[in-house]
Design an enzyme around this catalytic site. Structure first.
Site, short mmCIF file in Angstrom:
data_model
loop_
_atom_site.label_atom_id
_atom_site.label_comp_id
_atom_site.label_asym_id
_atom_site.label_seq_id
_atom_site.Cartn_x
_atom_site.Cartn_y
_atom_site.Cartn_z
N GLY A 1 44.11 -49.49 -8.72
CA GLY A 1 44.37 -50.34 -7.55
C GLY A 1 45.09 -49.57 -6.46
N GLY B 1 26.11 -58.67 -7.48
CA GLY B 1 25.92 -58.35 -8.90
C GLY B 1 26.41 -56.91 -9.07
CE LYS B 2 31.88 -57.30 -12.25
NZ LYS B 2 32.60 -57.38 -10.99
CE LYS C 1 50.58 -48.85 -10.12
NZ LYS C 1 50.58 -49.01 -11.53
N GLY C 2 45.72 -45.80 -6.65
CA GLY C 2 44.64 -44.82 -6.58
C GLY C 2 43.85 -44.72 -7.87
CG ASN D 1 27.40 -55.10 -5.71
OD1 ASN D 1 26.53 -55.54 -4.96
ND2 ASN D 1 28.41 -55.84 -6.17
CE LYS E 1 31.32 -51.17 7.10
NZ LYS E 1 30.10 -50.41 6.86
CG ASP F 1 30.47 -53.25 -8.32
OD1 ASP F 1 30.87 -53.05 -9.48
OD2 ASP F 1 30.28 -54.39 -7.85
CD GLU G 1 28.37 -59.01 -13.19
OE1 GLU G 1 27.40 -58.64 -12.51
OE2 GLU G 1 29.39 -59.50 -12.70
#
Ligand code: RIB
Length: 297
Positions: free
Chosen positions: A215, A38-39, A217-218, A42, A277, A244, A137
Protein backbone atom coordinates in the site's frame (compact mmCIF):
# COMPACT_ATOMS: atom_id res chain seq x y z
CA UNK A 1 7.39 -17.78 -25.53
CA UNK A 2 3.64 -17.10 -25.29
CA UNK A 3 1.72 -15.53 -22.39
CA UNK A 4 -1.70 -16.85 -21.42
CA UNK A 5 -3.86 -15.12 -18.84
CA UNK A 6 -6.70 -17.44 -17.77
CA UNK A 7 -8.86 -15.04 -15.81
CA UNK A 8 -12.06 -13.26 -14.95
CA UNK A 9 -14.01 -10.67 -16.90
CA UNK A 10 -16.53 -8.52 -15.07
CA UNK A 11 -18.97 -5.76 -15.79
CA UNK A 12 -18.14 -3.21 -13.08
CA UNK A 13 -21.07 -1.15 -11.76
CA UNK A 14 -19.31 1.66 -9.92
CA UNK A 15 -21.38 3.78 -7.52
CA UNK A 16 -19.88 7.04 -6.24
CA UNK A 17 -20.81 7.39 -2.59
CA UNK A 18 -20.10 9.69 0.34
CA UNK A 19 -19.24 6.65 2.49
CA UNK A 20 -19.61 2.89 2.16
CA UNK A 21 -23.15 1.75 2.88
CA UNK A 22 -23.57 0.50 6.48
CA UNK A 23 -25.60 -2.41 7.84
CA UNK A 24 -29.30 -1.54 7.62
CA UNK A 25 -28.65 1.72 5.76
CA UNK A 26 -30.18 2.77 2.44
CA UNK A 27 -27.83 5.17 0.72
CA UNK A 28 -28.28 7.20 -2.46
CA UNK A 29 -25.25 7.30 -4.74
CA UNK A 30 -24.08 10.42 -6.58
CA UNK A 31 -23.20 8.67 -9.82
CA UNK A 32 -23.23 5.29 -11.54
CA UNK A 33 -20.59 4.36 -14.12
CA UNK A 34 -20.37 1.03 -15.92
CA UNK A 35 -16.85 -0.09 -16.81
CA UNK A 36 -15.09 -3.18 -18.08
CA UNK A 37 -13.23 -4.92 -15.28
CA UNK A 38 -12.42 -8.19 -13.60
CA UNK A 39 -8.96 -8.86 -12.24
CA UNK A 40 -8.19 -11.12 -15.20
CA UNK A 41 -9.25 -8.66 -17.88
CA UNK A 42 -7.49 -5.78 -16.10
CA UNK A 43 -4.24 -7.71 -15.88
CA UNK A 44 -4.38 -8.71 -19.56
CA UNK A 45 -4.89 -5.09 -20.52
CA UNK A 46 -2.00 -4.01 -18.29
CA UNK A 47 0.27 -6.67 -19.84
CA UNK A 48 -0.69 -5.61 -23.33
CA UNK A 49 -0.38 -1.86 -22.66
CA UNK A 50 3.01 -2.58 -21.10
CA UNK A 51 4.04 -4.00 -24.47
CA UNK A 52 3.71 -7.74 -23.92
CA UNK A 53 1.52 -9.77 -26.34
CA UNK A 54 -1.03 -11.77 -24.31
CA UNK A 55 -3.80 -14.31 -24.90
CA UNK A 56 -6.80 -13.94 -22.60
CA UNK A 57 -8.80 -17.11 -21.84
CA UNK A 58 -12.02 -16.93 -19.87
CA UNK A 59 -15.76 -16.82 -20.25
CA UNK A 60 -18.46 -14.18 -20.72
CA UNK A 61 -22.20 -14.29 -21.31
CA UNK A 62 -23.95 -12.64 -24.22
CA UNK A 63 -24.14 -9.41 -22.22
CA UNK A 64 -20.34 -9.20 -22.10
CA UNK A 65 -19.45 -8.50 -25.73
CA UNK A 66 -18.15 -5.04 -24.84
CA UNK A 67 -15.57 -6.68 -22.58
CA UNK A 68 -14.30 -8.73 -25.51
CA UNK A 69 -14.11 -5.54 -27.59
CA UNK A 70 -12.24 -3.76 -24.81
CA UNK A 71 -9.63 -6.54 -24.77
CA UNK A 72 -9.31 -6.49 -28.56
CA UNK A 73 -8.96 -2.70 -28.60
CA UNK A 74 -6.14 -3.01 -26.08
CA UNK A 75 -4.38 -5.49 -28.39
CA UNK A 76 -5.15 -8.63 -26.35
CA UNK A 77 -5.70 -11.87 -28.30
CA UNK A 78 -9.22 -13.17 -27.49
CA UNK A 79 -9.23 -16.40 -29.52
CA UNK A 80 -9.60 -18.41 -26.28
CA UNK A 81 -12.48 -16.38 -24.89
CA UNK A 82 -15.69 -18.43 -24.56
CA UNK A 83 -19.16 -16.92 -24.80
CA UNK A 84 -22.12 -18.69 -23.18
CA UNK A 85 -25.79 -18.22 -23.97
CA UNK A 86 -26.70 -19.85 -20.63
CA UNK A 87 -24.96 -17.73 -18.02
CA UNK A 88 -24.54 -14.02 -17.61
CA UNK A 89 -21.20 -12.28 -17.47
CA UNK A 90 -19.62 -11.88 -14.04
CA UNK A 91 -20.17 -8.53 -12.42
CA UNK A 92 -18.93 -6.38 -9.58
CA UNK A 93 -20.87 -3.86 -7.52
CA UNK A 94 -18.24 -1.32 -6.53
CA UNK A 95 -18.68 1.53 -4.07
CA UNK A 96 -16.17 4.31 -4.67
CA UNK A 97 -16.06 6.75 -1.75
CA UNK A 98 -14.98 10.38 -1.57
CA UNK A 99 -11.40 9.36 -0.65
CA UNK A 100 -11.14 7.21 -3.79
CA UNK A 101 -11.26 3.97 -1.75
CA UNK A 102 -13.50 1.14 -2.83
CA UNK A 103 -15.28 -1.96 -1.65
CA UNK A 104 -16.37 -4.67 -4.04
CA UNK A 105 -19.17 -7.25 -4.15
CA UNK A 106 -18.66 -9.94 -6.79
CA UNK A 107 -21.07 -12.09 -8.73
CA UNK A 108 -19.07 -14.85 -10.46
CA UNK A 109 -21.46 -15.62 -13.36
CA UNK A 110 -19.62 -16.97 -16.40
CA UNK A 111 -16.29 -16.78 -14.52
CA UNK A 112 -17.54 -19.71 -12.43
CA UNK A 113 -18.79 -21.77 -15.39
CA UNK A 114 -15.39 -22.65 -16.91
CA UNK A 115 -15.02 -26.40 -17.41
CA UNK A 116 -12.07 -28.81 -17.45
CA UNK A 117 -12.79 -29.48 -21.15
CA UNK A 118 -12.37 -25.79 -21.97
CA UNK A 119 -9.16 -25.69 -19.98
CA UNK A 120 -7.78 -28.71 -21.87
CA UNK A 121 -8.71 -27.11 -25.20
CA UNK A 122 -6.98 -23.85 -24.32
CA UNK A 123 -3.84 -25.36 -22.80
CA UNK A 124 -3.37 -27.60 -25.87
CA UNK A 125 -2.17 -24.43 -27.62
CA UNK A 126 0.64 -23.77 -25.15
CA UNK A 127 3.90 -25.53 -24.32
CA UNK A 128 6.86 -25.71 -21.97
CA UNK A 129 8.38 -22.29 -21.33
CA UNK A 130 5.15 -20.39 -22.01
CA UNK A 131 3.73 -18.33 -19.13
CA UNK A 132 0.37 -18.68 -17.40
CA UNK A 133 -1.05 -15.75 -15.41
CA UNK A 134 -3.75 -16.44 -12.80
CA UNK A 135 -5.84 -14.62 -10.21
CA UNK A 136 -8.54 -16.09 -7.96
CA UNK A 137 -11.80 -15.05 -9.63
CA UNK A 138 -12.50 -18.07 -11.85
CA UNK A 139 -13.31 -21.70 -11.01
CA UNK A 140 -11.03 -24.72 -11.62
CA UNK A 141 -7.82 -22.89 -10.68
CA UNK A 142 -6.26 -26.04 -9.09
CA UNK A 143 -6.87 -27.99 -12.32
CA UNK A 144 -5.41 -25.20 -14.48
CA UNK A 145 -2.30 -25.03 -12.29
CA UNK A 146 -1.87 -28.82 -12.33
CA UNK A 147 -2.20 -29.11 -16.11
CA UNK A 148 -0.03 -26.10 -16.88
CA UNK A 149 2.70 -27.34 -14.55
CA UNK A 150 2.70 -30.77 -16.19
CA UNK A 151 3.18 -29.09 -19.56
CA UNK A 152 6.20 -27.22 -18.18
CA UNK A 153 4.56 -23.79 -18.30
CA UNK A 154 5.75 -21.09 -15.90
CA UNK A 155 3.05 -19.78 -13.58
CA UNK A 156 2.46 -16.36 -12.06
CA UNK A 157 -0.23 -16.18 -9.37
CA UNK A 158 -1.90 -13.14 -7.87
CA UNK A 159 -4.23 -14.88 -5.35
CA UNK A 160 -6.74 -12.09 -5.33
CA UNK A 161 -9.35 -12.00 -3.90
CA UNK A 162 -7.87 -14.18 -1.16
CA UNK A 163 -10.11 -16.97 0.12
CA UNK A 164 -9.91 -20.62 1.17
CA UNK A 165 -10.01 -21.85 -2.42
CA UNK A 166 -6.36 -20.83 -2.78
CA UNK A 167 -5.33 -23.64 -0.42
CA UNK A 168 -6.73 -26.20 -2.89
CA UNK A 169 -4.04 -25.52 -5.44
CA UNK A 170 -0.45 -26.71 -5.42
CA UNK A 171 1.42 -23.56 -4.41
CA UNK A 172 4.80 -25.25 -4.99
CA UNK A 173 4.11 -25.03 -8.73
CA UNK A 174 4.03 -21.23 -8.67
CA UNK A 175 7.06 -19.42 -10.12
CA UNK A 176 6.05 -15.82 -9.36
CA UNK A 177 3.77 -14.55 -6.60
CA UNK A 178 2.43 -11.00 -6.49
CA UNK A 179 0.89 -10.56 -3.04
CA UNK A 180 -0.53 -7.85 -0.87
CA UNK A 181 -0.14 -8.13 2.90
CA UNK A 182 -3.48 -9.86 3.45
CA UNK A 183 -2.76 -12.44 0.76
CA UNK A 184 0.75 -13.03 2.09
CA UNK A 185 -0.59 -13.49 5.62
CA UNK A 186 -3.16 -15.93 4.26
CA UNK A 187 -0.44 -18.02 2.60
CA UNK A 188 2.05 -18.22 5.47
CA UNK A 189 0.02 -17.51 8.58
CA UNK A 190 -0.88 -14.27 10.19
CA UNK A 191 1.78 -11.92 11.37
CA UNK A 192 1.62 -8.15 11.63
CA UNK A 193 5.39 -7.89 11.45
CA UNK A 194 6.34 -7.26 7.81
CA UNK A 195 9.93 -8.47 8.36
CA UNK A 196 8.67 -11.79 9.72
CA UNK A 197 6.16 -12.04 6.91
CA UNK A 198 8.95 -11.64 4.38
CA UNK A 199 11.17 -14.31 5.90
CA UNK A 200 8.24 -16.71 6.25
CA UNK A 201 7.39 -16.22 2.57
CA UNK A 202 10.97 -16.87 1.48
CA UNK A 203 11.13 -19.94 3.70
CA UNK A 204 7.87 -21.40 2.39
CA UNK A 205 8.48 -20.65 -1.31
CA UNK A 206 12.28 -20.81 -1.69
CA UNK A 207 12.18 -21.25 -5.46
CA UNK A 208 9.61 -18.60 -6.29
CA UNK A 209 10.04 -14.95 -7.17
CA UNK A 210 7.92 -12.98 -4.70
CA UNK A 211 6.75 -9.40 -4.75
CA UNK A 212 4.95 -7.97 -1.76
CA UNK A 213 2.84 -4.85 -2.22
CA UNK A 214 2.46 -2.76 0.92
CA UNK A 215 0.00 0.00 0.00
CA UNK A 216 1.29 3.41 1.07
CA UNK A 217 4.62 1.78 1.99
CA UNK A 218 5.32 0.77 -1.62
CA UNK A 219 6.43 -2.68 -2.70
CA UNK A 220 9.21 -5.12 -2.00
CA UNK A 221 10.91 -7.76 -4.13
CA UNK A 222 12.00 -10.67 -1.96
CA UNK A 223 15.06 -12.28 -3.48
CA UNK A 224 18.56 -13.03 -2.27
CA UNK A 225 18.78 -9.28 -2.04
CA UNK A 226 15.54 -7.44 -1.37
CA UNK A 227 14.62 -4.50 -3.57
CA UNK A 228 12.30 -1.83 -2.25
CA UNK A 229 10.13 0.55 -4.26
CA UNK A 230 8.28 3.59 -2.97
CA UNK A 231 4.92 4.70 -4.29
CA UNK A 232 4.45 7.75 -6.47
CA UNK A 233 2.24 10.15 -4.60
CA UNK A 234 -0.79 11.27 -6.63
CA UNK A 235 -4.31 12.44 -5.88
CA UNK A 236 -6.40 9.30 -5.39
CA UNK A 237 -9.58 9.27 -7.45
CA UNK A 238 -10.30 5.54 -7.67
CA UNK A 239 -8.06 2.70 -6.46
CA UNK A 240 -9.89 0.04 -8.52
CA UNK A 241 -7.45 -1.97 -10.69
CA UNK A 242 -4.33 -0.32 -9.23
CA UNK A 243 -3.15 -3.75 -8.03
CA UNK A 244 -3.96 -5.34 -11.39
CA UNK A 245 -2.02 -2.62 -13.18
CA UNK A 246 0.96 -3.23 -10.91
CA UNK A 247 0.79 -6.99 -11.51
CA UNK A 248 0.56 -6.69 -15.31
CA UNK A 249 3.40 -4.19 -15.49
CA UNK A 250 5.55 -6.26 -13.15
CA UNK A 251 5.35 -9.43 -15.24
CA UNK A 252 5.72 -7.48 -18.48
CA UNK A 253 8.88 -5.81 -17.20
CA UNK A 254 10.45 -9.06 -16.03
CA UNK A 255 9.64 -10.88 -19.26
CA UNK A 256 11.03 -7.93 -21.23
CA UNK A 257 14.22 -8.52 -19.23
CA UNK A 258 14.15 -5.26 -17.33
CA UNK A 259 15.96 -5.25 -13.97
CA UNK A 260 13.88 -5.81 -10.81
CA UNK A 261 14.44 -2.17 -9.79
CA UNK A 262 13.37 -0.79 -13.16
CA UNK A 263 10.39 -3.13 -13.29
CA UNK A 264 9.16 -2.16 -9.82
CA UNK A 265 9.53 1.49 -10.72
CA UNK A 266 7.47 1.09 -13.92
CA UNK A 267 4.82 -0.92 -12.02
CA UNK A 268 4.62 1.70 -9.25
CA UNK A 269 4.27 4.52 -11.77
CA UNK A 270 1.63 2.63 -13.77
CA UNK A 271 -0.48 1.94 -10.68
CA UNK A 272 -0.16 5.58 -9.55
CA UNK A 273 -1.60 6.67 -12.90
CA UNK A 274 -4.40 4.09 -12.47
CA UNK A 275 -5.47 5.45 -9.06
CA UNK A 276 -5.61 8.97 -10.47
CA UNK A 277 -8.32 7.96 -12.99
CA UNK A 278 -11.79 6.52 -12.68
CA UNK A 279 -12.71 2.93 -13.55
CA UNK A 280 -10.83 -0.35 -13.79
CA UNK A 281 -9.63 -1.16 -17.32
CA UNK A 282 -10.03 2.42 -18.62
CA UNK A 283 -7.60 3.68 -15.96
CA UNK A 284 -4.70 1.42 -17.03
CA UNK A 285 -2.00 3.46 -18.79
CA UNK A 286 0.06 2.66 -21.86
CA UNK A 287 3.82 2.18 -21.56
CA UNK A 288 4.41 5.58 -23.21
CA UNK A 289 2.23 7.29 -20.58
CA UNK A 290 4.17 5.52 -17.83
CA UNK A 291 7.55 6.56 -19.25
CA UNK A 292 6.32 10.16 -19.58
CA UNK A 293 5.00 10.09 -15.99
CA UNK A 294 8.36 8.87 -14.66
CA UNK A 295 10.20 11.58 -16.60
CA UNK A 296 7.92 14.22 -15.07
CA UNK A 297 8.47 13.05 -11.47
O1 RIB B 1 -9.17 -5.50 -9.06
C1 RIB B 1 -10.26 -4.76 -9.49
C2 RIB B 1 -11.34 -5.65 -10.02
O2 RIB B 1 -11.83 -6.45 -8.97
C3 RIB B 1 -12.56 -4.93 -10.55
O3 RIB B 1 -12.44 -4.59 -11.91
C4 RIB B 1 -13.69 -5.88 -10.22
O4 RIB B 1 -14.29 -6.42 -11.34
C5 RIB B 1 -13.09 -6.95 -9.33
O5 RIB B 1 -12.85 -8.10 -10.02
Amino acid sequence: MKILNFGSLNIDYVYSVEHFVQKGETLSSDMLNVYSGGKGLNQSIALSRAGLPVYHAGMIGEDGTFLENMLKDAGVNTQFLYKSSEVRTGNAIIQNDKNGDNCILLYGGANQAITKDMIDQVLANFEAGDWLVLQNEICEIPYIVEQAHHKGMKIMLNPSPMNDRIYELCLDYIDVFILNEVEAQGLVGTTDDVQKLQSKLKEKFPNAEIVLTLGEKGSMYLGEESVQQEIYSVETVDTTAAGDTFTGYYLAGRLQEMSVKETLNMAAAASAIAVSKRGAAPSIPTKDEVIQFIENH
